[in-house]
Each structure stands twice: as structure tokens, then as C-alpha cells.
Motif scaffolding. Structure first.
Motif, PDB file in Angstrom:
ATOM      1  N   ALA A 275      45.996  35.791  39.621  1.00 43.10           N
ATOM      2  CA  ALA A 275      45.103  34.481  39.618  1.00 43.10           C
ATOM      3  C   ALA A 275      46.122  33.124  39.605  1.00 43.10           C
ATOM      4  N   MET A 276      46.873  33.133  38.722  1.00 40.23           N
ATOM      5  CA  MET A 276      47.829  31.850  38.612  1.00 40.23           C
ATOM      6  C   MET A 276      48.604  31.843  39.928  1.00 40.23           C
ATOM      7  N   MET A 277      49.279  32.678  40.521  1.00 40.98           N
ATOM      8  CA  MET A 277      49.928  32.233  41.669  1.00 40.98           C
ATOM      9  C   MET A 277      48.983  31.965  42.915  1.00 40.98           C
ATOM     10  N   GLN A 278      47.873  32.628  43.016  1.00 45.72           N
ATOM     11  CA  GLN A 278      46.717  32.286  44.003  1.00 45.72           C
ATOM     12  C   GLN A 278      46.306  30.770  43.743  1.00 45.72           C
ATOM     13  N   ASP A 279      46.257  30.190  42.593  1.00 45.39           N
ATOM     14  CA  ASP A 279      45.797  28.920  42.323  1.00 45.39           C
ATOM     15  C   ASP A 279      46.922  28.056  42.429  1.00 45.39           C
ATOM     16  N   LEU A 280      48.058  28.425  41.976  1.00 46.20           N
ATOM     17  CA  LEU A 280      49.259  27.533  42.248  1.00 46.20           C
ATOM     18  C   LEU A 280      49.551  26.964  43.885  1.00 46.20           C
ATOM     19  N   PHE A 281      49.401  27.992  44.628  1.00 48.34           N
ATOM     20  CA  PHE A 281      49.751  27.670  46.187  1.00 48.34           C
ATOM     21  C   PHE A 281      48.513  27.437  47.048  1.00 48.34           C
TER      22      PHE A 281
END
Length: 617
Positions: A275-281
Motif C-alpha cells: 500500500a505504501m508503494m502504491q500510494d507513493l507512485f
């Protein structure tokens, strides 16, 4: 109507098969077997890896698309937009073969098709059972840390895998039934592991003995489909319709899929790191849109979206190539080789000053060069999937801390931050604190006795209990991936001659020998990879690295949006500059400037970050 085609026994000839190339590849293979590429000085090691890559391109690409097929996915009719835009489903990347690499097409292979074992129960469920392998060789007693990297490497890898491949949702009928010993605490005897979905394009009238095939429900291309969706309907739902932007996690207008099974929090494998990577990009996509809007204010929502998607996808590929991979395989030779994949041996500084100075990928890198499939239509492979089974990277215990001063926020387990529970952390914890915590915690080493305990008793969103370690072992058997020694032979590597040669220590060698009834040829691929002595700086095995040598560059070479169409005319001048000027560090700081102290002086965001704890007085 069925279409019967005969699969070639070998990839088409012609790729660098002249006498000089044969000498180069033979010499590389000889030196590698006698000395080892990792024991050579960097220049000699680079030459050896170059020769090995050429040989792998010649000998280890096989096209399953030539096997008899029916009901193949049909790409949309060609249009002018396909010339400059990535399609939602990956079709029309190769304008001459629009189906190549699109969602719903088959995985390729890195082994001869005749070497693919049928998925017979006698082999899939053979002794030792996948569950015995899991309990004996994989169970983690305590974290064996990969101390040269941070836990963002685990989050990043799953984020990438969500783009690259998926076999789809397993059917619930006809599960594999794994027999268990009497004292196994598993609540259900026998253990049931769902099958990989069948290939819907397989011709039922195919000749007896035709190798098994499976399809990739994701696009095979490196096109950030985990952000942009696998088809036009998903993509439409993800877009805001304004200035090319995408919905964010905390956007009240963020869409909820009509099909609950497609809600990301209920898809198996969803956890906080993903979820963190999805949000960041997703935020990075929107930042690119704003940048493009400033540079080209007349552009429409569609134009902004399509250019931003190209730019974001290329930035992800660049980060993976020159940051993530060199962090997890940080041998001096591989660091140089991976950077050369992107910039060539001329290097980044020459690229920044003069751009490409040669048509050669060796001198000026792959991006912007010529598209090349090496005689075999592009597809990701089952062997690529098999060597990316790296669950030991994931920790069981997570110590979340504040970026401001390193104070403890809370302790939690992987179980707490997986599935729907991940969203609670996004709602109650600052993203910068989560990123800081991941950046300062080591992941696990990809080795024996280091599989996350939570994933050995993983409750899927549908309530089904699953041992992912046992499932990983079974999947390679089911999909016809060779056992460890045969896998090495097919890559022209020396097989292990004894358990003591393979294992780390005498006790582990005895475990192997007892488990596999004294037959080294039975050792499963995954545990063989985990058992290997690692080259300096490596977090995973040298055998797995051979598939990366081949497939990591192929994902770039075959994609026209990284080769002939990697130009300012397609990406825009501002877009090309964005890719050149940014890295994982700059992406993190753009969206979370609170991380500046933790990232100070670092050029690679996947190595351990600085602690922000106040100095002791």
C-alpha cells in the motif's frame, strides 16, 4: 477453430552465432565454471557476464505461443494512439504483433519445451511433500537479516511483481491434497492447496504430450499495470478525469470496485508495504501530471495521463535497474553491470552531457536503442516467476518509529499489517513515519530457515488457511519448473554433487539428505536456491541471478517504449528530463520532505537510512 503449430525445439538461430561470438560465449562459460564471474576483477567479471548473457539469449528463450492454441485474447483494432501510448492491457506494444505480451497471453519458458514435466500427482505430491520441506528447511526460528539493505526492498519487490505477473485466481475445485505426518499441527488433514488456473487458450485437441502452459492475467510488459490497471475498464475507474490525475487512497472519490474480489485490500498478498508503494507512485503520477501541465498547458486530460504514465513507468524501471537491484546484489561487478544496462559503460555522466553516443547497448545502454526480441516473441517466463519467490525478505516483527526523533510508535506483527488491517495503519500513522520505519529496519535474507512464520499460516481473505512456503514448493513442481540440479544443468551450471556441497553446514546437509532420501537430484529448486553460498553482497542466489541476467535486460530490450520510442517526441522533452533527474530518493523527498534527515547523503534509498534519534548527551 483450433490452430495447430509446431513449437521449435530451440529458439530461432541467428542471434550472434558467428565464430567470434561463439568464442566469446564459450570463453565466458569456461571462465565462469572454472573460476566464477564474482571472483574476477571487475573488468573481467563484466566481460564474463556479457558473454553469459549472450549465451542465455541464444539458448534459454522458448516460445510457448507456438504451441496449439484456441480462444486467444483479441487486441483492439490498431489506432493512431497505439503509436505513442501504452495500451491498458499491454497490446500493440509490438506494432507488428499486437498480441505479444498482452494480458491473457502465455508465459514463456527459459528451458526447452520438451524438458517441461507434466503436472502429474506423482511428481507434484512426491516425497518429500511440500509441507515437509516447509517445516524442515524453511521455518524461521529468528530473523536472519540482510544487513546491507532496508525493508523497502521487500515492499518494492512485491509492488513490481504486481505489475509483472499473476497466474490469476485459483479454482476451488480439485485442490492438491498434501498428505501430512500425524504430529503436523495443521488443522486440516490432508492439507489442501488450490491449483494454478488452467490455460484457457490450451487446445483440447493438442497432441498428447504437449507441454503444459499457463497465461499471465497481467500485461507482461514493464508498464506499471499495478498502478494503471490491467484493462480499459480498470484504468477508467482509477482516473479522476481531470488533468490526467489518478485517485489517491485518501481521496473521498476513490472508486470501490463493483466486484468485491477485485478490491485491493481483499486480494491475497495485500499488506502495508504494498500500500505504501502504491500510494507513493500514484502521487508521483499526479506530480508528473502537474509538471507537464505547467510545461504544456494546452494538453488535455488524456494527453497528460498518457505521457505521465509513460514517464512514471520508465522511472520505476530505472529505479529497479540502477537502485533496487544493485542494492540487493551489491557485488562491485553487478553494480557496474546493472548501471550499464541503463546508461552503458559510458556511464551516467556521459549520458547527461551527450545523450547516446553509440547504437550499442553495451556502450550507451538499452533505453533509446533498438528493439530486439532475440528471435523469440517477448513474454515473461515460468522460470522468472519461480526464482522471484523471495518471501524471506519479509519480516515477522515490525517496530514502527517516528521520523522526527526515532521514538517508538508501536510494535506490530506482519499479521497486523496484512490484509484490511493495513488500511488502519494508513489512516492512523503518518506515511513519513511508516517509510522511515521501513527504511531503518533490515529485511530477511533469502536463505533457508528464514520464511516468515505468519506466511506459513496465512489466512487468505476467503478464509482459506495456507502455508505459502509449501505452496511455493508445490507451484514450481506443478508448473514443470525443473528441480534444482536439472535447473542448473539447463543453465549450463555445474550441479551440486553432494548435500554437503549444497548446504551451509553439516547439520543442514543432514536435514537435506534425510528429507530427500539421499537423492540430491530430488532437491526442489527453491530450497536449492536458498541453500547456495551467496556471492559477496548478494541477498539471493547466483543461480537465480542467471535468470535475471537474461530477463532483466529483455524486459527493456523488447519494449519499444524503452527502445525506439524512448524519445522526447513520445515522452516529451520535459518527461525525458524528469526520468533523468529523479531517483527513489528524490521521489520520497518530493512527497515526504520530513525524510530529509534520514536520507541525508544517501544516493540509494534501499540501503539502511540514518537514525533520527537525538545524540546521546
Amino acid at each position: 477453430m483450433s490452430t495447430h503449430r509446431t513449437a521449435p525445439r530451440h529458439p530461432p538461430a541467428g542471434y550472434r552465432t558467428s565464430l567470434p561470438w561463439r568464442i566469446i560465449t564459450s570463453a565466458a562459460q569456461y571462465v565462469d565454471r572454472r573460476i566464477g564471474w564474482d571472483r574476477l576483477p571487475v573488468p573481467a567479471g563484466l566481460l564474463t557476464l556479457f558473454g553469459l548473457r549472450v549465451r542465455l539469449r541464444q539458448k534459454n528463450l522458448y516460445d510457448t505461443g507456438q504451441l496449439p492454441a484456441i480462444d486467444q485474447p483479441e487486441p483492439a483494432p490498431p489506432s493512431a494512439s497505439h503509436q505513442v501510448n501504452r495500451s491498458a492491457d499491454g497490446s500493440h506494444n509490438d506494432l507488428g504483433d499486437p498480441r505479444m505480451g498482452m494480458a491473457g497471453t502465455r508465459f514463456g519458458r527459459n528451458i526447452p519445451l520438451e524438458a517441461i514435466a507434466p503436472a502429474a500427482p506423482s511428481d507434484v505430491l512426491a516425497t518429500p511433500s511440500p509441507r515437509e520441506v516447509s517445516r524442515t528447511l524453511l521455518t524461521r526460528d529468528g530473523l536472519i537479516a540482510a544487513e546491507s539493505v532496508n525493508s523497502l526492498v521487500a515492499a518494492w519487490l512485491q509492488f513490481m511483481i504486481r505489475d509483472w505477473f499473476s497466474h490469476g485466481t485459483s479454482p476451488t475445485d480439485r485442490p492438491w491434497e498434501v498428505s501430512l505426518v500425524d504430529d503436523d499441527p495443521w488443522p486440516e488433514h490432508p492439507m489442501k492447496i488450490m491449483r494454478t488456473p488452467d490455460d484457457p487458450t490450451r487446445d483440447p485437441q493438442a497432441p498428447r504430450g504437449t507441454p503444459d502452459t499457463r497465461v499471465n492475467v497481467s500485461s507482461h510488459w514493464w508498464d506499471a499495470s499495478q498502478i494503471y490497471g490491467k484493462n480499459a475498464a480498470e484504468q477508467h475507474q482509477l482516473r479522476t478525469g481531470e488533468r490526467g490525475r489518478l485517485h489517491l487512497w485518501d481521496d473521498e472519490q476513490a472508486p470501490v470496485p463493483a466486484d468485491p474480489s477485485q478490491d485491493p485490500i481483499y486480494v491475497p498478498g495485500f499488506w502495508l508495504g504494498l500500500a505504501m508503494m502504491q500510494d507513493l507512485f500514484t502521487r508521483e503520477h499526479n506530480a508528473i501530471c502537474e509538471h507537464l501541465h505547467g510545461a504544456y498547458p494546452s494538453w488535455s486530460d488524456e494527453e497528460l495521463f498518457q505521457r505521465a504514465r509513460l514517464i512514471n513507468s520508465a522511472l520505476l524501471a530505472k529505479i529497479h535497474t540502477v537502485e533496487w537491484t544493485p542494492a540487493v546484489i551489491s557485488h562491485p561487478t553487478t553494480v557496474k553491470a546493472l548501471r550499464a544496462n541503463w546508461w552503458g559503460i559510458a556511464g551516467e555522466r556521459v549520458h547527461d552531457l551527450f545523450g547516446r553516443i553509440s547504437d550499442s547497448e553495451v556502450i550507451s545502454g538499452i533505453p533509446g536503442g533498438e528493439t530486439d526480441h532475440y528471435g523469440v516473441p517477448y513474454a515473461l517466463t515460468e522460470e522468472f516467476v519461480a526464482v522471484y519467490r523471495m518471501h524471506p525478505l519479509v519480516r515477522d516483527e515490525w517496530h514502527l518509529r517516528a521520523v522526527a526523533d526515532d521514538t517508538t510508535l508501536r510494535h506490530c506483527t506482519l499479521r497486523d499489517i496484512a490484509g484490511p488491517g493495513a488500511l488502519k495503519f494508513l489512516e492512523t500513522t503518518e506515511m513519513a513515519d511508516l517509510l522511515y520505519s521501513f527504511g531503518t529496519l533490515h529485511p530477511g535474507l533469502v536463505t533457508l530457515h528464514n520464511f516468515p512464520k505468519f506466511l506459513q499460516e496465512f489466512e487468505r481473505p476467503d478464509g482459506h488457511l495456507q502455508d505459502l512456503a509449501a505452496t511455493d514448493i508445490l507451484r514450481s513442481r506443478e508448473l514443470g519448473v525443473p528441480r534444482y540440479n536439472e535447473f542448473r544443468r539447463l543453465l549450463r551450471l555445474k550441479p551440486a554433487e553432494s548435500f554437503s556441497e549444497l548446504a551451509h553446514d553439516p547439520a543442514t546437509a543432514k536435514q537435506f539428505e534425510r528429507l530427500y532420501d539421499g537423492d540430491i537430484e530430488k532437491v526442489d529448486l527453491m530450497v536449492g536456491l536458498y541453500a547456495e553460498k551467496l556471492p559477496a553482497g548478494f541477498a539471493f542466489s547466483d543461480t537465480a541471478f542467471r535468470i535475471f541476467i537474461l530477463m532483466a535486460s529483455r524486459r527493456l530490450n523488447s519494449d519499444r517504449f524503452f527502445t525506439t520510442h524512448y524519445t522526447p517526441e513520445v515522452y516529451s522533452k520535459a518527461g525525458m528530463a524528469w526520468i533523468d533527474d529523479n531517483s527513489m530518493v528524490t521521489v520520497l523527498l518530493r512527497h515526504h520532505p520530513e525524510l530529509r534527515t534520514a536520507l541525508s547523503g544517501l544516493t540509494n534509498a534501499f540501503v539502511p537510512w540514518h537514525s533520527t534519534a537525538p545524540p546521546e548527551t
